[in-house]
Design a protein around this motif. Structure first.
Motif, PDB file in Angstrom:
ATOM      1  N   GLY A 109       0.785  -1.222   0.000  1.00  0.00           N
ATOM      2  CA  GLY A 109       0.000   0.000   0.000  1.00  0.00           C
ATOM      3  C   GLY A 109       0.818   1.272   0.000  1.00  0.00           C
ATOM      4  O   GLY A 109       0.335   2.328  -0.419  1.00  0.00           O
ATOM      5  N   SER A 110       2.080   1.176   0.459  1.00  0.00           N
ATOM      6  CA  SER A 110       2.900   2.385   0.587  1.00  0.00           C
ATOM      7  C   SER A 110       3.961   2.526  -0.494  1.00  0.00           C
ATOM      8  O   SER A 110       4.343   3.639  -0.852  1.00  0.00           O
ATOM      9  CB  SER A 110       3.575   2.409   1.965  1.00  0.00           C
ATOM     10  OG  SER A 110       4.420   1.274   2.117  1.00  0.00           O
ATOM     11  N   LYS A 113       3.480   3.985  -4.925  1.00  0.00           N
ATOM     12  CA  LYS A 113       2.124   4.495  -5.095  1.00  0.00           C
ATOM     13  C   LYS A 113       2.104   5.482  -6.252  1.00  0.00           C
ATOM     14  O   LYS A 113       2.974   6.341  -6.366  1.00  0.00           O
ATOM     15  CB  LYS A 113       1.657   5.177  -3.810  1.00  0.00           C
ATOM     16  CG  LYS A 113       0.163   5.433  -3.774  1.00  0.00           C
ATOM     17  CD  LYS A 113      -0.272   5.891  -2.391  1.00  0.00           C
ATOM     18  CE  LYS A 113      -1.782   6.054  -2.336  1.00  0.00           C
ATOM     19  NZ  LYS A 113      -2.222   6.472  -0.984  1.00  0.00           N
ATOM     20  N   GLN A 564      -6.287   0.849  -8.931  1.00  0.00           N
ATOM     21  CA  GLN A 564      -7.163   1.322  -7.875  1.00  0.00           C
ATOM     22  C   GLN A 564      -8.218   2.256  -8.472  1.00  0.00           C
ATOM     23  O   GLN A 564      -7.993   2.887  -9.498  1.00  0.00           O
ATOM     24  CB  GLN A 564      -6.342   2.065  -6.803  1.00  0.00           C
ATOM     25  CG  GLN A 564      -5.209   1.254  -6.211  1.00  0.00           C
ATOM     26  CD  GLN A 564      -5.690   0.042  -5.442  1.00  0.00           C
ATOM     27  OE1 GLN A 564      -6.763   0.099  -4.830  1.00  0.00           O
ATOM     28  NE2 GLN A 564      -4.941  -1.047  -5.460  1.00  0.00           N
ATOM     29  N   ASP A 567      -7.060   5.695  -9.137  1.00  0.00           N
ATOM     30  CA  ASP A 567      -6.058   5.953 -10.166  1.00  0.00           C
ATOM     31  C   ASP A 567      -6.659   6.751 -11.311  1.00  0.00           C
ATOM     32  O   ASP A 567      -7.839   6.628 -11.629  1.00  0.00           O
ATOM     33  CB  ASP A 567      -5.488   4.638 -10.718  1.00  0.00           C
ATOM     34  CG  ASP A 567      -4.636   3.917  -9.685  1.00  0.00           C
ATOM     35  OD1 ASP A 567      -4.182   4.599  -8.752  1.00  0.00           O
ATOM     36  OD2 ASP A 567      -4.444   2.703  -9.820  1.00  0.00           O
TER      37      ASP A 567
END
Length: 575
Positions: A109-110, A113, A564, A567
């Protein structure tokens, strides 16, 4: 009298040898008699004795292979078995897996990105993009990330970055974009360039008349090729599991070679004061299976030069090839003497050195994707080659791992070396080493930290006995610095490049370190957070397979293209 004494000594030696042989013969006869008596008393049939002998022999062979012919030692395998058993327990296993999954989810998740308005491309566009559209998309990709390497705040990574050299390499790459050295008859110019890059490199390292080499895609492949050559030489001598004997500080590419080629990696501890390899321990670890000795010039972690001449003496004494890993400093150390800096001998002028790896894409300033592996003789290089003479497609022969290669990388490397020349490399070496030693001297004056060993080239590693050094790493990251975090022991290092020789960079670095150390010293017991905490935690995990699983997750993230909902448009194109 002297002759009489010699004959007398020889006679005594012969006498003792005869006594020893007679004693051994008597013992063998006694064992044979006891065995026959044991078999006769119990009325064993001949076929039973025969099969038992075969079974016992096979057991001894298995035991020997289990103990000695394994990639990892008994203690390492025992620890792995214990950790696997613990993780299989119904209470402990799920908890460990839960924490691992959480760490991997946080990482995915980090890391990497996407910026707002960008999506991943997961399929070919319906219609091909125009040149303008492609160039616009590329601009979006180019702007990703926040690390400003041009300012000199990044350790290593980009070793030159000079605009003039960039323009030259770009032009040369365009001229040779479609060339492939696999087809030397079609692209003879590329063949000539590659041979000349190797020849120029051999000259730098004082190669003899029979010295030779090849270009590779980078330092890792250069190291792999050397290990492959020595493994093949060892196999010809009947060694089942060839051993690489190298310092703990040696590049991880040697471990990769051992994993790839079915070799055993034997690590030798470093001297805790000098951070050079412990020569006495290296000598003790030499066995009949040792196929190569390794020394770094310098090593990556702490920037310390191993005692190459002494390692070469061990190689000569025991008939073992010696490899010098100069991937990092290969285009600095040959020019240091002319730049005014003395170094211990490290190249082919040292009797016993049989191969050297050096990266043209580091301090050689060539674009990424080029390196050289050099040998003292063609006989060694032949063991690196791969030839399949029976392929229906013809005789297939390659000098390195790859078949087809980018000729443009070779051309750009050749152009870089020709453009800079010896005087240019001497000048850049003088600037880089002067800057590195200025930074080293400044770091030694800061209370609370210490410098590892005596770094003689371009890397300076430092740690602390007062506070968690990863806290310092976090603080410097917050100020825009991008340094290398190290482990065993905890430390960080700066690899100086031409970017760090620019006015004000070294002083700004020392000032930021001094302020960050003062802040850390004011709160020495405070826990470290962020990436520093992750690195510290990874060091403390006894089961190294768990660390490997986290690393697998990181590598998975690199190739992850999950979209996502937040995005934006694909290709970084903002409409």
């Amino acid at each position: 009298v002297t002759r009489a004494m010699e004959f007398s000594g020889y006679g005594m030696l012969s006498h003792y040898v005869r006594i020893a042989m007679m004693t051994i013969s008597d013992i063998v006869e006694e064992v044979e008699f006891a065995f026959n008596e044991y078999v006769t008393e119990r009325k064993y049939q001949p076929h039973t004795v025969f099969l038992s002998t075969i079974g016992f022999t096979l057991f001894i062979v298995w035991l020997y292979r289990f103990v000695f012919l394994q990639e990892f030692g008994l203690w390492e395998r025992f620890k792995l078995s214990v950790f696997q058993m613990v993780r299989s327990l119904p209470i402990v296993g799920p908890q460990i897996q839960k924490q691992l999954d959480k760490a991997l989810d946080d990482m995915s998740g980090s890391l990497f990105k996407l910026p707002p308005g960008m999506k991943y491309v997961n399929s070919l566009p319906k219609s091909g993009m125009t040149e303008d559209e492609v160039l616009r998309a590329i601009k979006g990709y180019q702007k990703m990330g926040h690390v400003n390497w041009e300012s000199g705040k990044v350790s290593g990574t980009v070793y030159s970055g000079e605009p003039e050299l960039t323009r030259l390499c770009t032009k040369v790459y365009g001229e040779f974009a479609w060339t492939n050295p696999l087809h030397a008859d079609v692209f003879p110019g590329i063949r000539k360039m590659e041979a000349e890059v190797v020849a120029m490199s051999l000259k730098m390292f004082n190669g003899g008349k029979d010295a030779c080499g090849t270009m590779t895609s980078g330092g890792t492949e250069s190291i792999l090729m050397a290990c492959l050559a020595y493994r093949n030489m060892a196999k010809e001598r009947g060694i089942t599991l060839p051993e690489i004997l190298a310092p703990v500080s040696v590049h991880a590419a040697f471990d990769k070679a051992a994993s790839y080629f079915g070799m055993k990696m034997v690590h030798v501890r470093m001297d805790p004061n000098t951070w050079m390899v412990d020569l006495k321990r290296m000598k003790r670890y030499i066995t009949s299976s040792t196929c190569m000795l390794v020394g770094s010039a310098p090593q990556f972690a702490h920037g310390v030069m191993d005692p190459i001449a002494e390692i070469a003496k061990l190689g000569k004494r025991y008939g073992i090839p010696v490899h010098v890993d100069a991937c990092l400093g290969g285009f600095l150390i040959p020019f240091m003497k002319k730049a005014g800096f003395e170094l211990p001998p490290f190249d082919f002028s040292v009797d016993g050195v049989t191969s050297i790896s050096a990266d043209t894409h580091k301090y050689g300033f060539a674009p990424k994707g080029s390196s050289v592996i050099l040998y003292s003789s063609r006989k060694i290089r032949h063991h690196q080659y791969f030839v399949q003479p029976n392929w229906p497609g013809g005789v297939y022969a390659t000098a390195t791992t790859a078949g087809s290669r980018a000729g443009a990388i070779i051309a750009a490397c050749w152009a870089t070396m020709m453009n800079i020349g010896e005087d240019g490399y001497v000048a850049s070496t003088k600037k880089i080493i002067t800057t590195a030693r200025y930074i080293e001297a400044g770091l030694r004056k800061i209370d609370g930290i210490f410098v590892f060993g005596n770094p003689e080239v371009s890397v300076i590693a430092f740690g602390s006995k007062v506070f968690d050094v990863y806290k310092l790493s976090n603080a410097l990251t917050a100020k825009g610095w991008n340094l290398n975090s190290l482990q065993f022991p905890p430390s960080i290092h700066l690899c100086c490049t031409l970017r760090h020789t620019r006015p004000g960079v070294s002083d700004r670095f020392l000032t930021d370190v001094k302020n960050a150390v003062a802040d850390a010293m004011s709160r020495p017991g405070e826990k470290t957070g962020g990436k520093g905490a992750i690195y510290g935690m990874a060091q403390s995990i006894p089961d190294r397979r768990m660390v490997s699983e986290i690393a697998w997750g990181y590598l998975d993230c690199i190739y992850d293209t999950k979209r996502q909902e937040s995005d934006g448009p694909i290709n970084g194109m903002h409409h």
